[in-house]
Design a protein around this motif. Structure first.
Motif, PDB file in Angstrom:
ATOM      1  N   GLN A  17      -4.518 -63.529  72.132  1.00  0.00           N
ATOM      2  CA  GLN A  17      -3.055 -63.557  72.109  1.00  0.00           C
ATOM      3  C   GLN A  17      -2.552 -64.985  71.973  1.00  0.00           C
ATOM      4  O   GLN A  17      -1.597 -65.265  71.231  1.00  0.00           O
ATOM      5  CB  GLN A  17      -2.495 -62.911  73.374  1.00  0.00           C
ATOM      6  CG  GLN A  17      -0.980 -62.875  73.442  1.00  0.00           C
ATOM      7  CD  GLN A  17      -0.354 -62.106  72.284  1.00  0.00           C
ATOM      8  OE1 GLN A  17      -0.960 -61.189  71.726  1.00  0.00           O
ATOM      9  NE2 GLN A  17       0.861 -62.491  71.908  1.00  0.00           N
ATOM     10  N   HIS A  18      -3.187 -65.911  72.680  1.00  0.00           N
ATOM     11  CA  HIS A  18      -2.833 -67.329  72.589  1.00  0.00           C
ATOM     12  C   HIS A  18      -3.002 -67.826  71.147  1.00  0.00           C
ATOM     13  O   HIS A  18      -2.117 -68.502  70.604  1.00  0.00           O
ATOM     14  CB  HIS A  18      -3.722 -68.130  73.540  1.00  0.00           C
ATOM     15  CG  HIS A  18      -3.537 -69.611  73.471  1.00  0.00           C
ATOM     16  ND1 HIS A  18      -2.701 -70.303  74.317  1.00  0.00           N
ATOM     17  CD2 HIS A  18      -4.083 -70.557  72.653  1.00  0.00           C
ATOM     18  CE1 HIS A  18      -2.741 -71.589  74.038  1.00  0.00           C
ATOM     19  NE2 HIS A  18      -3.576 -71.772  73.028  1.00  0.00           N
ATOM     20  N   ILE A  19      -4.122 -67.494  70.541  1.00  0.00           N
ATOM     21  CA  ILE A  19      -4.390 -67.947  69.171  1.00  0.00           C
ATOM     22  C   ILE A  19      -3.380 -67.319  68.205  1.00  0.00           C
ATOM     23  O   ILE A  19      -2.879 -67.987  67.289  1.00  0.00           O
ATOM     24  CB  ILE A  19      -5.835 -67.611  68.759  1.00  0.00           C
ATOM     25  CG1 ILE A  19      -6.819 -68.429  69.602  1.00  0.00           C
ATOM     26  CG2 ILE A  19      -6.049 -67.885  67.268  1.00  0.00           C
ATOM     27  CD1 ILE A  19      -8.268 -68.062  69.374  1.00  0.00           C
ATOM     28  N   SER A  34     -11.452 -71.123  78.075  1.00  0.00           N
ATOM     29  CA  SER A  34     -10.626 -70.400  77.109  1.00  0.00           C
ATOM     30  C   SER A  34     -11.022 -68.937  76.976  1.00  0.00           C
ATOM     31  O   SER A  34     -10.227 -68.110  76.523  1.00  0.00           O
ATOM     32  CB  SER A  34     -10.671 -71.085  75.736  1.00  0.00           C
ATOM     33  OG  SER A  34     -11.998 -71.192  75.268  1.00  0.00           O
ATOM     34  N   CYS A  35     -12.268 -68.588  77.362  1.00  0.00           N
ATOM     35  CA  CYS A  35     -12.746 -67.217  77.288  1.00  0.00           C
ATOM     36  C   CYS A  35     -14.090 -67.146  78.003  1.00  0.00           C
ATOM     37  O   CYS A  35     -14.693 -68.191  78.287  1.00  0.00           O
ATOM     38  CB  CYS A  35     -12.891 -66.767  75.832  1.00  0.00           C
ATOM     39  SG  CYS A  35     -14.039 -67.787  74.875  1.00  0.00           S
ATOM     40  N   THR A  94      -9.349 -64.185  79.665  1.00  0.00           N
ATOM     41  CA  THR A  94     -10.080 -63.080  79.052  1.00  0.00           C
ATOM     42  C   THR A  94     -10.054 -63.231  77.534  1.00  0.00           C
ATOM     43  O   THR A  94      -9.246 -63.997  76.978  1.00  0.00           O
ATOM     44  CB  THR A  94      -9.457 -61.734  79.435  1.00  0.00           C
ATOM     45  OG1 THR A  94      -8.144 -61.650  78.843  1.00  0.00           O
ATOM     46  CG2 THR A  94      -9.356 -61.590  80.947  1.00  0.00           C
ATOM     47  N   ASN A  95     -10.901 -62.462  76.858  1.00  0.00           N
ATOM     48  CA  ASN A  95     -10.882 -62.491  75.397  1.00  0.00           C
ATOM     49  C   ASN A  95      -9.516 -62.077  74.855  1.00  0.00           C
ATOM     50  O   ASN A  95      -9.010 -62.653  73.886  1.00  0.00           O
ATOM     51  CB  ASN A  95     -11.963 -61.573  74.831  1.00  0.00           C
ATOM     52  CG  ASN A  95     -13.337 -62.215  74.815  1.00  0.00           C
ATOM     53  OD1 ASN A  95     -13.483 -63.410  75.086  1.00  0.00           O
ATOM     54  ND2 ASN A  95     -14.356 -61.422  74.518  1.00  0.00           N
ATOM     55  N   TRP A 152      -6.971 -76.157  60.729  1.00  0.00           N
ATOM     56  CA  TRP A 152      -6.336 -76.304  62.040  1.00  0.00           C
ATOM     57  C   TRP A 152      -7.371 -75.961  63.098  1.00  0.00           C
ATOM     58  O   TRP A 152      -8.133 -74.999  62.943  1.00  0.00           O
ATOM     59  CB  TRP A 152      -5.130 -75.376  62.135  1.00  0.00           C
ATOM     60  CG  TRP A 152      -4.604 -75.190  63.538  1.00  0.00           C
ATOM     61  CD1 TRP A 152      -4.053 -76.131  64.349  1.00  0.00           C
ATOM     62  CD2 TRP A 152      -4.573 -73.961  64.283  1.00  0.00           C
ATOM     63  NE1 TRP A 152      -3.687 -75.577  65.564  1.00  0.00           N
ATOM     64  CE2 TRP A 152      -3.999 -74.247  65.541  1.00  0.00           C
ATOM     65  CE3 TRP A 152      -4.978 -72.651  64.007  1.00  0.00           C
ATOM     66  CZ2 TRP A 152      -3.814 -73.272  66.523  1.00  0.00           C
ATOM     67  CZ3 TRP A 152      -4.800 -71.670  64.982  1.00  0.00           C
ATOM     68  CH2 TRP A 152      -4.223 -71.997  66.216  1.00  0.00           C
ATOM     69  N   VAL A 153      -7.420 -76.755  64.163  1.00  0.00           N
ATOM     70  CA  VAL A 153      -8.408 -76.569  65.218  1.00  0.00           C
ATOM     71  C   VAL A 153      -7.701 -76.193  66.515  1.00  0.00           C
ATOM     72  O   VAL A 153      -6.730 -76.845  66.917  1.00  0.00           O
ATOM     73  CB  VAL A 153      -9.231 -77.858  65.453  1.00  0.00           C
ATOM     74  CG1 VAL A 153     -10.287 -77.630  66.533  1.00  0.00           C
ATOM     75  CG2 VAL A 153      -9.887 -78.328  64.154  1.00  0.00           C
ATOM     76  N   THR A 154      -8.207 -75.150  67.170  1.00  0.00           N
ATOM     77  CA  THR A 154      -7.697 -74.773  68.485  1.00  0.00           C
ATOM     78  C   THR A 154      -8.871 -74.552  69.441  1.00  0.00           C
ATOM     79  O   THR A 154      -9.949 -74.130  69.020  1.00  0.00           O
ATOM     80  CB  THR A 154      -6.837 -73.499  68.425  1.00  0.00           C
ATOM     81  OG1 THR A 154      -6.378 -73.171  69.737  1.00  0.00           O
ATOM     82  CG2 THR A 154      -7.614 -72.322  67.854  1.00  0.00           C
ATOM     83  N   GLN A 155      -8.622 -74.845  70.711  1.00  0.00           N
ATOM     84  CA  GLN A 155      -9.601 -74.537  71.753  1.00  0.00           C
ATOM     85  C   GLN A 155      -9.142 -73.350  72.592  1.00  0.00           C
ATOM     86  O   GLN A 155      -9.763 -73.041  73.607  1.00  0.00           O
ATOM     87  CB  GLN A 155      -9.812 -75.750  72.652  1.00  0.00           C
ATOM     88  CG  GLN A 155     -10.498 -76.914  71.927  1.00  0.00           C
ATOM     89  CD  GLN A 155     -10.787 -78.074  72.848  1.00  0.00           C
ATOM     90  OE1 GLN A 155      -9.969 -78.460  73.674  1.00  0.00           O
ATOM     91  NE2 GLN A 155     -11.974 -78.634  72.708  1.00  0.00           N
ATOM     92  N   GLY A 156      -8.082 -72.691  72.176  1.00  0.00           N
ATOM     93  CA  GLY A 156      -7.594 -71.550  72.921  1.00  0.00           C
ATOM     94  C   GLY A 156      -6.849 -71.971  74.173  1.00  0.00           C
ATOM     95  O   GLY A 156      -6.405 -73.120  74.303  1.00  0.00           O
TER      96      GLY A 156
END
Length: 296
Positions: A208-210, A241-242, A202-203, A189-193
């Motif tokens: 938290q999103h991930i 995303s960060c 922020t990191n 599974w691929v995410t870009q945040g």
């Protein structure tokens, strides 16, 4: 945690070959490129075709995994995508991963083949059909399909994949249907945040999103009786995303530690450009490479 590098296909192969070789020689696990006709703010810059670029990379490397992040239905028919993917799987001797996604509407090439823009629902429908048809093409010698978006008449994909039962798919997904496709067809599974382009998350916000999306992926896997641990979880940060993970070795390590806590298995960064998007010091990957054993 594994670490990979995205190399944008902007330079002639004579200038780009050493980068793909360097990713392998420095000890990174994988190397990737985008699959676009043109891309966002770089749309008027040189941009080479993805599958020939990866073919050349396969011939100049021997260990690292290679792949697309990501190929989409915006301008790729599943039959030709499958044929190109099978050829790359053969040339790379089973090192190719096909990353797929629904297709960005903001990259600049979503309507390059003409036709009206699709609604979010239409794009989701098209991607579902795309993924299902790809899965069939990559696992069967002959395919017939008549769907809403695609047709395949006696489509032959012989000799098939080197990797069995087929080469792996890395599915980029954020919505409910996308998580279902990742659970059903994905090896990863691929995410870009976070994708709020009005600010840089922020990191902590990114992690938290991930975490929230990983929970939804786990639920999607449970619905079909598949262990969520079957899937790798790939995180490719964007400029929003960060904070830039290549601003320093410490910045990279902080993000890697946070991502690992969110059960990310693969962190994918970009080869540093001299200016603009993904700009960073030219030697940052060499410095990060020294710490790869610690990350593993």
């Amino acid at each position: 945690m594994r670490v990979g590098v995205v190399i944008l296909p902007m330079d002639s192969w004579a200038d780009a070959a050493h980068r793909w070789q360097a990713v392998e020689e420095l000890g990174f696990d994988s190397a990737w490129t985008y699959d676009h006709v043109s891309w966002r703010t770089l749309s008027d810059s040189p941009w080479f075709s993805t599958f020939p670029t990866l073919t050349a990379a396969a011939c100049h490397t021997s260990r690292i995994r290679l792949g697309t992040l990501v190929t989409s239905p915006n301008f790729r028919h599943p039959v030709l995508t499958a044929k190109d993917a099978i050829a790359l799987d053969d040339i790379s001797r089973g090192r190719f991963t096909l990353g797929i996604g629904a297709g960005s509407t903001g990259a600049g090439d979503a309507t390059v083949l003409g036709g009206p823009p699709l609604t979010a629902r239409q794009r989701a429908d098209r991607f579902a059909e795309y993924a299902e048809l790809l899965d069939h093409l990559l696992t069967n010698p002959v395919t017939n399909h008549q769907g809403e978006h695609y047709s395949a008449i006696d489509a032959r994909t012989i000799p098939g994949c080197v990797q069995l039962p087929r080469l792996p798919l890395a599915v980029a997904a954020a919505g409910p249907r996308g998580f279902g496709l990742a659970a059903r067809y994905g090896a990863a599974w691929v995410t870009q945040g976070p994708a709020d382009w009005t600010r840089v998350s922020t990191n902590d916000e990114c992690v938290q999103h991930i975490r929230e999306h990983t929970t939804r992926l786990t639920e999607a896997c449970a619905r079909i009786g598949r262990p969520a641990t079957d899937l790798s979880r790939m995180f490719m940060p964007t400029p929003v995303s960060c904070p830039n993970p290549l601003s320093s070795v410490n910045a990279f390590l902080r993000l890697a530690e946070a991502a690992a806590a969110a059960h990310v298995t693969d962190l994918i960064v970009h080869w540093p450009r001299t200016n603009g998007v993904y700009a960073a010091a030219p030697d940052i990957l060499e410095k990060i490479a020294v710490r790869l054993p610690d990350l593993r």
